[in-house]
Design an enzyme around this catalytic site. Sequence first.
Site, PDB file in Angstrom:
ATOM      1  N   THR A  33      12.232  59.763  82.495  1.00  0.00           N
ATOM      2  CA  THR A  33      11.227  60.570  83.181  1.00  0.00           C
ATOM      3  C   THR A  33      11.316  60.398  84.695  1.00  0.00           C
ATOM      4  OG1 THR A  33       9.749  58.733  82.798  1.00  0.00           O
ATOM      5  CG2 THR A  33       9.494  60.614  81.346  1.00  0.00           C
ATOM      6  N   ASP A  34      11.891  59.276  85.142  1.00  0.00           N
ATOM      7  CA  ASP A  34      11.847  58.997  86.590  1.00  0.00           C
ATOM      8  C   ASP A  34      12.543  60.082  87.407  1.00  0.00           C
ATOM      9  OD1 ASP A  34      14.243  58.165  85.494  1.00  0.00           O
ATOM     10  OD2 ASP A  34      14.409  56.341  86.686  1.00  0.00           O
ATOM     11  N   SER A  65      21.939  27.646  91.997  1.00  0.00           N
ATOM     12  CA  SER A  65      21.508  28.318  90.777  1.00  0.00           C
ATOM     13  C   SER A  65      21.607  27.333  89.621  1.00  0.00           C
ATOM     14  CB  SER A  65      22.393  29.545  90.507  1.00  0.00           C
ATOM     15  OG  SER A  65      22.303  29.888  89.130  1.00  0.00           O
ATOM     16  N   GLY A 118      21.100  41.107  81.661  1.00  0.00           N
ATOM     17  CA  GLY A 118      21.742  42.328  81.193  1.00  0.00           C
ATOM     18  C   GLY A 118      21.256  42.815  79.842  1.00  0.00           C
ATOM     19  N   SER A 122      15.590  43.449  83.027  1.00  0.00           N
ATOM     20  CA  SER A 122      15.664  43.443  84.483  1.00  0.00           C
ATOM     21  C   SER A 122      15.510  42.059  85.107  1.00  0.00           C
ATOM     22  CB  SER A 122      14.647  44.420  85.077  1.00  0.00           C
ATOM     23  OG  SER A 122      15.208  44.973  86.231  1.00  0.00           O
ATOM     24  N   SER A 123      16.422  41.189  84.756  1.00  0.00           N
ATOM     25  CA  SER A 123      16.464  39.880  85.404  1.00  0.00           C
ATOM     26  C   SER A 123      16.764  40.039  86.889  1.00  0.00           C
ATOM     27  CB  SER A 123      17.520  38.994  84.744  1.00  0.00           C
ATOM     28  OG  SER A 123      18.821  39.520  84.917  1.00  0.00           O
ATOM     29  N   ASP A 169      11.790  49.032  88.069  1.00  0.00           N
ATOM     30  CA  ASP A 169      11.949  47.612  87.743  1.00  0.00           C
ATOM     31  C   ASP A 169      11.332  46.717  88.808  1.00  0.00           C
ATOM     32  OD1 ASP A 169      13.355  48.724  85.701  1.00  0.00           O
ATOM     33  OD2 ASP A 169      15.321  47.963  86.328  1.00  0.00           O
TER      34      ASP A 169
HETATM   35  P1  ADP Z   1      19.447  43.005  84.152  1.00  0.00           P
HETATM   36  O1  ADP Z   1      19.330  44.172  83.234  1.00  0.00           O
HETATM   37  O2  ADP Z   1      19.047  41.739  83.460  1.00  0.00           O
HETATM   38  O3  ADP Z   1      18.759  43.214  85.445  1.00  0.00           O
HETATM   39  P2  ADP Z   1      21.724  43.026  85.867  1.00  0.00           P
HETATM   40  O4  ADP Z   1      23.187  43.093  85.612  1.00  0.00           O
HETATM   41  O5  ADP Z   1      21.097  44.087  86.687  1.00  0.00           O
HETATM   42  O6  ADP Z   1      21.000  42.875  84.454  1.00  0.00           O
HETATM   43  O7  ADP Z   1      21.387  41.658  86.596  1.00  0.00           O
HETATM   44  C1  ADP Z   1      21.888  40.449  86.098  1.00  0.00           C
HETATM   45  C2  ADP Z   1      22.442  39.629  87.247  1.00  0.00           C
HETATM   46  O8  ADP Z   1      21.353  39.049  87.982  1.00  0.00           O
HETATM   47  C3  ADP Z   1      23.255  38.443  86.786  1.00  0.00           C
HETATM   48  O9  ADP Z   1      24.607  38.803  86.571  1.00  0.00           O
HETATM   49  C4  ADP Z   1      23.092  37.486  87.952  1.00  0.00           C
HETATM   50  O10 ADP Z   1      23.956  37.827  89.020  1.00  0.00           O
HETATM   51  C5  ADP Z   1      21.659  37.750  88.393  1.00  0.00           C
HETATM   52  N1  ADP Z   1      20.735  36.820  87.686  1.00  0.00           N
HETATM   53  C6  ADP Z   1      19.742  37.161  86.849  1.00  0.00           C
HETATM   54  N2  ADP Z   1      19.105  36.077  86.365  1.00  0.00           N
HETATM   55  C7  ADP Z   1      19.728  35.008  86.917  1.00  0.00           C
HETATM   56  C8  ADP Z   1      19.556  33.596  86.802  1.00  0.00           C
HETATM   57  N3  ADP Z   1      18.621  33.062  86.020  1.00  0.00           N
HETATM   58  N4  ADP Z   1      20.380  32.806  87.527  1.00  0.00           N
HETATM   59  C9  ADP Z   1      21.329  33.334  88.309  1.00  0.00           C
HETATM   60  N5  ADP Z   1      21.539  34.650  88.447  1.00  0.00           N
HETATM   61  C10 ADP Z   1      20.771  35.486  87.771  1.00  0.00           C
HETATM   62 MG    MG Z   2      19.240  44.847  86.758  1.00  0.00          MG
END
Ligand code: ADP
Ligand code: MG
Length: 378
Positions: A33-34, A65, A118, A122-123, A169
């Site tokens: 939708t965005d 990290s 991933g 949305s980490s 996100d």
């Molecule tokens: P997502 O859908 O989880 O956002 P992305 O590929 O957009 O997937 O982001 C993931 C990336 O974010 C990882 O490859 C890393 O570079 C970074 N990242 C996320 N969480 C961590 C963490 N706990 N420690 C280090 N890097 C992280």
């Molecule tokens: Mg991401």
Amino acid sequence: MKERISKLFNERFGTKGQFYASAGRINLIGEHTDYNDGFVFPGAIDKYIMACINVNGTDRVRVYSADMDAYCEFGLNEADAPAEQWARYIFGVCREVIKRGFVVRGFDVVFAGNVPLGAGLSSSAALESCFAFAMNDMFNDNKIEKFELALIGQSTEHNYCGVNCGIMDQFASVFGKKDCLMRLDCRSLEYEYFPFKADGYKLVLLDSKVKHELVDSPYNKRRQSCERVAATLGVKSLRDADMAMLEAAKDRISEEDFMRARYVIGEKQRVLDVCDALQRDDFETVGRCMYETHNGLSKDYEVSCVELDYLNDIARECGVTGSRIMGGGFGGCTINLVKDELYDNFIATAKAKFNERYGHEPVVYPVVISDGAHKCED
Ligand code: ADP
Ligand code: MG
């Protein structure tokens, strides 16, 4: 997690720091939708990134990290961009803060998280908004507007990580509030909180662990369909269309474009219906809308896949209240709203059946709607 980070910080830097955290997110409803100027309905979750940070009196950032067991050091000028992808998220946030005329000075940091990488939670937004929030609090007296913090995260993805993402996100991660979902209007960027106190229910994601790489750029084709229909209807975007308008123009629209638009227009209404339903704690309606979204994504928008359709079928058979694909499609997770008493059976059944057919179990992520970016009090 806090103790572990604190210990690592002290071992490495010999001082103490201040703690900040931000969260990953789910989107209950409002998919594709965005880019049609519609609504999304995300919330922050109890999976987060936490960072311990202290100023170090230099012009350099020293970052460890904990999850990757990796160290990186960089300056704050554009030329100092680190090679490591994970460090570019942090460097990018610092640069975007500076570019907007705000301040970042050298700091030491140890961070860790439990947002699966991933998996569609949305980490990366959690990481960006954690640091954007921290830079605002530590160096700028919180003078940067909250929405700007989200934009800083989004610009980081665009300019330093090569991901051309929307704002949802980062918005969810910055603005997230416990027991609340947020309806974001992707046209005006206005937002509203809605209570999500699903007593008697659980929210759980099932990660199919499949990702179908598709050759003919299906996202662009979907966008183009939407734009064509909007042009035919004489509106700016499908946000401005309704079903009656679509039906009236049926013979001037290809069958495929018609189906795409039918999904998008239906989805706009479903987000509004879900918001209404939540104000009455009517989770049956919420769940029904989730199934309708799944159907639309599968049959009209055609962005599902056999694995996700199978997870959706299993949910139905197990009496799950609502279930749908979460995210762009072609793999990834389903999001499920499940009554407490049905939860164990649903998870066991989904694992067994999916494993039997596809040779691996889906990964299970129970989530609770929680706070987004914040400073952690001692
Ligand atoms: P997502 O859908 O989880 O956002 P992305 O590929 O957009 O997937 O982001 C993931 C990336 O974010 C990882 O490859 C890393 O570079 C970074 N990242 C996320 N969480 C961590 C963490 N706990 N420690 C280090 N890097 C992280
Ligand atoms: Mg991401």
